[in-house]
Write an enzyme that holds these catalytic residues in place. Structure first.
Site, mmCIF file in Angstrom:
data_model
loop_
_atom_site.group_PDB
_atom_site.id
_atom_site.type_symbol
_atom_site.label_atom_id
_atom_site.label_comp_id
_atom_site.label_asym_id
_atom_site.label_seq_id
_atom_site.Cartn_x
_atom_site.Cartn_y
_atom_site.Cartn_z
ATOM 1 N N CYS A 65 138.166 13.186 61.970
ATOM 2 C CA CYS A 65 137.389 13.530 60.778
ATOM 3 C C CYS A 65 137.691 14.943 60.280
ATOM 4 O O CYS A 65 137.545 15.909 61.030
ATOM 5 C CB CYS A 65 135.899 13.409 61.097
ATOM 6 N N TYR B 114 139.887 10.155 49.442
ATOM 7 C CA TYR B 114 138.992 9.022 49.715
ATOM 8 C C TYR B 114 138.726 8.227 48.443
ATOM 9 O O TYR B 114 138.611 6.997 48.469
ATOM 10 C CB TYR B 114 137.678 9.512 50.314
#
Length: 322
Positions: free
Chosen positions: A51, A185
């Site tokens: 992440c 994203y």
């Protein structure tokens, strides 16, 4: 495992554009009413090496010397086979976090709020005595480590958020977030061609702009690393290994940008960056958990991480060379 379960709590709008969920636990650190007390050893940072938001906290922790006052728990990059999005402590003996004594990140979230409905996200700051999540505000967390936790910084810690540059840093951080950090994203999770192409073009327009900015200065604000460099770098580190393929941002690789690529290597070769970067976790997570077309769960072998150690030559851009 259904692809849609990994991103429960986040949606796409009518045009198919990706909409990221908000943060739930946002109490700041400080000495005021309603703020989280600043105490050495009280909190545990739960992170995934896949992440970018969580890795950012680890880099700041290392640069500032907060290792002795803030413990960390690492989750598996492959999400567990559950009916909802979660992270597992399966890398630890017995598949249990050794400090918090739980198997899943969801255990900590639900102990904090039994009615919590969103994704169980990292980074998560857990109050060790109560075993509850007290902050998951990934956008602002690094500002707290850099400011109100200053009494615990090591003597030679860099000033990552200098007061005279704070407004400029925050403005650039917002640009980096919308166009790069979250921009990839928006491309990868778009559910419509127009939404995907809009995100795609925005990402590369910004990368072109950043490549130009870094052509004449070593870091984003000159000779010294700031919070902005860390925020940009975590996306650059994942670009060729994950985003280029899994998120279809494939106009260029990072290695095709001469200044961005040298800048990224410059940062990687600083221990706080390189030691908190695990390309195996990054590739496993994005290709197995985020790519719905990868039905066999194959993890790519490349790119060759040795390229990150090639000399970068960025020292010559410093006004006052080290």
């Amino acid at each position: 495992m259904a692809y849609k379960t990994w991103f429960a709590g986040e949606t796409n709008n009518a045009s198919g554009a990706f909409v990221r969920q908000g943060n739930h636990f946002t109490a700041p650190f400080g000495a005021g009413e309603g703020e989280l007390p600043i105490e050495a050893g009280r909190y545990r940072l739960i992170w995934s090496a896949a992440c970018p938001w969580a890795t950012r906290q680890m880099i700041v922790r290392s640069l500032l010397g907060l290792e002795k006052v803030l413990s960390v728990g690492l989750v598996d990059p492959i999400r567990p086979a559950k009916e909802y999005s979660d992270w597992a402590f399966s890398l630890d003996p017995g598949a249990v976090d050794p400090v918090l004594k739980v198997k899943y990140l969801s255990d900590l979230y639900l102990a904090s709020d039994p009615n919590y409905q969103g994704r169980f996200t990292v980074p998560a700051i857990v109050d060790i005595p109560s075993g509850t999540v007290v902050n998951n505000d990934y956008f602002n967390l690094s500002y707290y480590w850099e400011t109100v936790w200053q009494d615990f910084h090591k003597p030679d810690a860099p000033d990552l958020f200098p007061e005279k540059l704070r407004q400029d840093i925050q403005e650039l951080n917002s640009i980096i977030f919308h166009d790069v950090n979250n921009g990839v994203y928006k491309a990868g999770f778009a559910r419509g061609q127009a939404a995907y192409e809009a995100a795609y073009h925005r990402v590369f327009k910004r990368l072109d702009w950043l490549d130009g900015r870094l052509s004449t200065q070593r870091y984003l604000f000159g000779d010294s690393i700031t919070d902005s460099d860390i925020r940009l770098w975590v996306s650059l580190a994942r670009f060729d290994a994950a985003y280029y393929n899994a998120f279809r941002v494939n106009r260029n690789r990072l290695t095709d940008f001469p200044h961005l690529w040298a800048y990224a290597r410059d940062l990687y070769q600083i221990p706080a960056f390189g030691e908190n970067t695990h390309f195996d976790h990054i590739k496993a997570h994005y290709h197995v958990c985020c790519d719905p077309g990868n039905v066999f769960g194959i993890v790519p072998k490349g790119p060759d991480a040795a390229a990150w150690k090639i000399a970068h030559g960025r020292e010559k851009l410093a006004i006052h060379p080290a």
